[in-house]
Design a protein around this motif. Sequence first.
Motif, PDB file in Angstrom:
ATOM      1  N   SER A  87       1.047  -1.375  -0.252  1.00 14.65           N
ATOM      2  CA  SER A  87      -0.017   0.016  -0.312  1.00 14.65           C
ATOM      3  C   SER A  87       1.253   1.007   0.363  1.00 14.65           C
ATOM      4  N   ASP A  88       0.712   2.316  -1.398  1.00  7.96           N
ATOM      5  CA  ASP A  88       1.506   3.311  -0.917  1.00  7.96           C
ATOM      6  C   ASP A  88       1.663   3.896   0.304  1.00  7.96           C
ATOM      7  N   ALA A  89       0.142   4.114   1.536  1.00  2.00           N
ATOM      8  CA  ALA A  89       0.544   4.364   2.552  1.00  2.00           C
ATOM      9  C   ALA A  89       1.660   4.159   2.992  1.00  2.00           C
ATOM     10  N   VAL A  90       1.224   3.252   3.346  1.00  2.00           N
ATOM     11  CA  VAL A  90       2.148   2.230   4.443  1.00  2.00           C
ATOM     12  C   VAL A  90       3.739   2.489   3.912  1.00  2.00           C
ATOM     13  N   VAL A  91       4.150   2.023   2.557  1.00  2.00           N
ATOM     14  CA  VAL A  91       5.652   2.318   1.824  1.00  2.00           C
ATOM     15  C   VAL A  91       5.790   3.953   2.591  1.00  2.00           C
ATOM     16  N   LEU A  92       5.170   4.745   2.985  1.00  2.00           N
ATOM     17  CA  LEU A  92       5.901   6.341   2.487  1.00  2.00           C
ATOM     18  C   LEU A  92       5.715   6.232   3.857  1.00  2.00           C
ATOM     19  N   PHE A  93       4.788   5.798   5.003  1.00  2.00           N
ATOM     20  CA  PHE A  93       5.641   5.705   6.500  1.00  2.00           C
ATOM     21  C   PHE A  93       6.919   4.816   6.842  1.00  2.00           C
ATOM     22  N   GLU A  94       6.701   4.057   5.967  1.00  2.00           N
ATOM     23  CA  GLU A  94       8.346   3.487   6.219  1.00  2.00           C
ATOM     24  C   GLU A  94       8.925   3.323   5.966  1.00  2.00           C
ATOM     25  N   ASP A  95       9.096   4.120   5.005  1.00  2.00           N
ATOM     26  CA  ASP A  95      10.727   5.342   3.818  1.00  2.00           C
ATOM     27  C   ASP A  95      10.739   6.440   5.166  1.00  2.00           C
ATOM     28  N   VAL A 101      14.175   8.318   9.948  1.00  2.00           N
ATOM     29  CA  VAL A 101      14.474   9.172  11.521  1.00  2.00           C
ATOM     30  C   VAL A 101      14.913   7.678  12.625  1.00  2.00           C
ATOM     31  N   LEU A 102      14.255   6.455  12.409  1.00  2.00           N
ATOM     32  CA  LEU A 102      15.036   5.503  12.716  1.00  2.00           C
ATOM     33  C   LEU A 102      15.489   4.392  12.011  1.00  2.00           C
ATOM     34  N   PRO A 103      16.547   4.665  11.659  1.00  2.00           N
ATOM     35  CA  PRO A 103      17.733   3.757  10.937  1.00  2.00           C
ATOM     36  C   PRO A 103      17.419   1.748  11.126  1.00  2.00           C
ATOM     37  N   GLY A 104      16.738   1.080  10.568  1.00  2.00           N
ATOM     38  CA  GLY A 104      17.139  -0.418  10.803  1.00  2.00           C
ATOM     39  C   GLY A 104      14.867  -0.288  10.826  1.00  2.00           C
ATOM     40  N   PHE A 105      13.952   0.544  10.878  1.00  2.00           N
ATOM     41  CA  PHE A 105      13.124   0.448  11.151  1.00  2.00           C
ATOM     42  C   PHE A 105      12.505  -0.197  10.134  1.00  2.00           C
ATOM     43  N   ALA A 106      11.519  -1.204  10.050  1.00  2.00           N
ATOM     44  CA  ALA A 106      10.758  -1.849   8.912  1.00  2.00           C
ATOM     45  C   ALA A 106       9.265  -2.651   9.203  1.00  2.00           C
ATOM     46  N   GLU A 116       3.605  11.902   7.387  1.00  2.00           N
ATOM     47  CA  GLU A 116       5.227  12.137   7.240  1.00  2.00           C
ATOM     48  C   GLU A 116       5.526  12.689   8.539  1.00  2.00           C
ATOM     49  N   LEU A 117       4.075  13.568   9.568  1.00  2.00           N
ATOM     50  CA  LEU A 117       4.994  14.420  10.314  1.00  2.00           C
ATOM     51  C   LEU A 117       4.141  13.328  11.509  1.00  2.00           C
ATOM     52  N   ALA A 118       3.417  11.803  11.015  1.00  2.00           N
ATOM     53  CA  ALA A 118       3.509  10.575  11.723  1.00  2.00           C
ATOM     54  C   ALA A 118       4.800  10.459  12.139  1.00  2.00           C
ATOM     55  N   ALA A 119       5.602  10.035  11.003  1.00  2.00           N
ATOM     56  CA  ALA A 119       6.619   9.064  11.578  1.00  2.00           C
ATOM     57  C   ALA A 119       7.768   9.028  11.924  1.00  2.00           C
ATOM     58  N   VAL A 120       7.478  11.166  11.909  1.00  2.00           N
ATOM     59  CA  VAL A 120       8.739  11.727  12.619  1.00  2.00           C
ATOM     60  C   VAL A 120       8.686  11.080  14.012  1.00  2.00           C
ATOM     61  N   TRP A 121       7.858  11.044  14.605  1.00  2.00           N
ATOM     62  CA  TRP A 121       7.504  10.175  15.927  1.00  2.00           C
ATOM     63  C   TRP A 121       7.744   9.092  16.365  1.00  2.00           C
ATOM     64  N   MET A 122       8.354   8.632  15.300  1.00  2.00           N
ATOM     65  CA  MET A 122       9.043   7.364  15.484  1.00  2.00           C
ATOM     66  C   MET A 122      10.405   7.617  16.040  1.00  2.00           C
ATOM     67  N   SER A 148      10.584   8.739  18.744  1.00  2.00           N
ATOM     68  CA  SER A 148      10.654   8.536  20.192  1.00  2.00           C
ATOM     69  C   SER A 148       9.755   7.868  20.716  1.00  2.00           C
ATOM     70  N   LEU A 149       8.882   7.277  19.943  1.00  2.00           N
ATOM     71  CA  LEU A 149       7.571   6.314  20.390  1.00  2.00           C
ATOM     72  C   LEU A 149       7.631   5.017  19.064  1.00  2.00           C
ATOM     73  N   SER A 150       6.759   4.187  19.961  1.00  2.00           N
ATOM     74  CA  SER A 150       6.419   3.590  19.212  1.00  2.00           C
ATOM     75  C   SER A 150       5.204   3.222  17.561  1.00  2.00           C
ATOM     76  N   VAL A 151       5.420   2.767  16.685  1.00  2.00           N
ATOM     77  CA  VAL A 151       3.632   2.476  15.767  1.00  2.00           C
ATOM     78  C   VAL A 151       2.194   2.701  17.574  1.00  2.00           C
ATOM     79  N   ASP A 152       2.806   1.054  17.817  1.00  2.00           N
ATOM     80  CA  ASP A 152       1.635   1.291  18.473  1.00  2.00           C
ATOM     81  C   ASP A 152       1.461   2.554  19.853  1.00  2.00           C
ATOM     82  N   GLU A 153       2.129   2.840  19.981  1.00  2.00           N
ATOM     83  CA  GLU A 153       2.528   4.859  20.908  1.00  2.00           C
ATOM     84  C   GLU A 153       1.499   6.000  20.329  1.00  2.00           C
ATOM     85  N   ILE A 154       1.751   6.145  19.338  1.00  2.00           N
ATOM     86  CA  ILE A 154       1.678   7.285  18.209  1.00  2.00           C
ATOM     87  C   ILE A 154      -0.153   7.177  17.516  1.00  2.00           C
TER      88      ILE A 154
END
Length: 750
Positions: free
Chosen positions: A169-177, A182-187, A211-217, A219-225
């Motif tokens: 999904s485009d949105a999922v790929v964008l979040f991962e990218d 900001v969090l090297p190794g995240f996948a 993109e703004l949500a991804a910046v929070w990675m 300091s936060l996990s996906v579930d915390e966001i």
Amino acid sequence: MKTKRVGRLPDDLTSFVGRRGASAQIKKLFTTSRLVTLTGVGGVGKSRLAIHVARGLRRAFPDGVWLVELGRVTEPGLLDRAVVADLGLGDPPASLETLVTRLADRRMLIVLDGCEHLLDECGPLVGAILSGAPEVRLLVTSRSPLGVAGERVWPVPPMTVSARGSRESDAVVLFEDRASAVLPGFAVGPENQASVATLCVQLDGLPLAIELAAVWMRSLSVDEILTRVTDHYQLLNGGDRSAVPHHRSLRATIAWSFDLCTPVERTLWSRLSVFAGGFELESAEEVCAGDGLSADDLLCGIAGLVERSVLCREDTGDSRARYRLLKTIREYGRQRLGHQQEVVLRRRHRDHFLLMAEYADAEWLGPEQTEWLVRLLRERENLWAALEFCLSEPGEASEGLRMAAALRFFWLAGGALRDGREWLDEALTVTTEPTPVRGKALAINGLLTAMLGGVDEGLELLAEARGLGDPSVPHLVGVVELLRNDHTAADEAFQEALRRPDLLRHDGLAVMTLPNRALASVFLGDAAQAIAHCEECLEICDEHGEQWARSWAELVLGLAHWCEGDAQEGAAHLRAALRLKSRFNDVAGVVVCLEMLAWTEVARGRADLAVRLFAAVVALWQPLGTYLFGIRRYLDWHAAALARARGMLRAAELRSAEREGASFTLAEAVADALGEREVVSAADVPAQLTRREREVADLVARGLSNRQIAEQLVIAKRTSDSHIEHILTKLGFSSRAQIAAWVAEQAGKP
């Protein structure tokens, strides 16, 4: 996003994700128009998409592709100066005519980015360029169209998120990218894929929000966001400090749209925020008009909000126009309402959908069943919001009970058994007055509870409903006794229900007593009596134009004929039932029908079809609770028919049929059962050209050269050459003449 200028377009400092189909469609628009405007809500990615498309068209414009950024132009009188500066045309012109003269002999593409606050000025500018510079094309981004002759508008949709949250999904790929930056190794993987997809859905698929949500990675996990994203504007308030102010945060970009609206549009935006999911014009008029907003104001306001990309117009395929606010837009509007005004509007909203539910209930025994069900399914989120208001706002709980009870056919025929039980449980808990409405709610909840496996609890609820005098109780007790496998007790209960024959012709649930008693007769070995009850039901259905009870009568007729040894007649009735049930969202009914059709197909010697259906039913029933409702007679017939079918097939045939059936969607299983599933051999599939390759092939057939094709499609000649090479390879040809002949042959096929 921070960029640096390289040549005529800025460099991308982050990768461009997705939008392949969008890019191709926008490029295609330039084959028929010199002005293409990308519209859409703030944060949807119009600017980034426009620059990406423009970069792909550079080879087609010898005088270059130029970006003019209008977001920083705060004074209308500075527009011409900004255009000249960004196009590198020298000193500011004395007039618009002078500017157009400088462009008259240029073959170029101009990207005008962010025109929504300068519409009155951009319209004449663009119109003059189109008239005086015939080789110039313009790609515009704006939250509203320019309204210029020849303009082709392309609304930019949010990024896609598949139903299963696919990694592609485009949105999922964008979040991962962006998160990995900001969090090297995240996948994204099996452990977090569902959370990332849910987060992207909560953010409406808006690239800026993702993109703004991804910046929070950092300091936060996906579930915390995800748990904190309910307030979009608090969590997503940071942003790129180098961007223009209204692009720095989600709140800023939405506020920019709000400020561009008229006072009427702002008022309407705020009031429409009480709707969930979407709404029809009639609903908006009922809920939002009044208190200084006339019906004419509302209609003009909706048109204006659609024009400004605040409201999305949804294509429902019928005569009712439907609109939707994205969650982020809706949340901003709701924040503009005071608490008191919000409560007033939510009460109006509740009253509107309560009335709709009660109309659907009263009109169910009639010819418009499917229309009512489709409408209620579309309004699912609004119904949920109305029920939530009733059960959370002091003094409103009794109306919530009325609504949950009135939705009885939505729960049953709309495939929402679990939802119905949950809402009814909650409403019955907070509303305890011994009223007829409570009796009705208890009765339908007793049935739903029993169908979901809680047979004893269902009987307790029905006993309480009986004490409140609900007339449907004897019939529903009979249904629950069937689920308890006590056929005699079920028949006695149905006989009691039939002592009120007046109800049969006036209540959509009461008429179901006939096919249900017919089912008890089948279990008791009296197929002839079962057929008589079903035929009586069909007479009543014919009188009212009723379809749902008719589908059950046809189903039991099919079962009765199969029990009498006439599998062919049984299959005919079961297929009639299946066609009727497919008009509803009655998943359990459809799957029971598929199961019984498998029994008839075994008797008719069609073991391969039967095994496919058995495998499909097993897979499709998993979310529905106890298999075949735990009815022992059904389970015995299933086991016997399945064993017989297995014995009729070789091991390889059996494995193939089981594997195929288990993979079916509900629609595919229905199509297979009805003999309507298309099975195409790979050898029969012609060579597949892409849409663009087919366009190139058509132009080859018209005799155009490679260069002429490139000019026609606004692509580089090298790209045109490449397309033709691919076409020759795919079709196995060696010449353009063969391509032309193939196009002519395809055109002659039906």
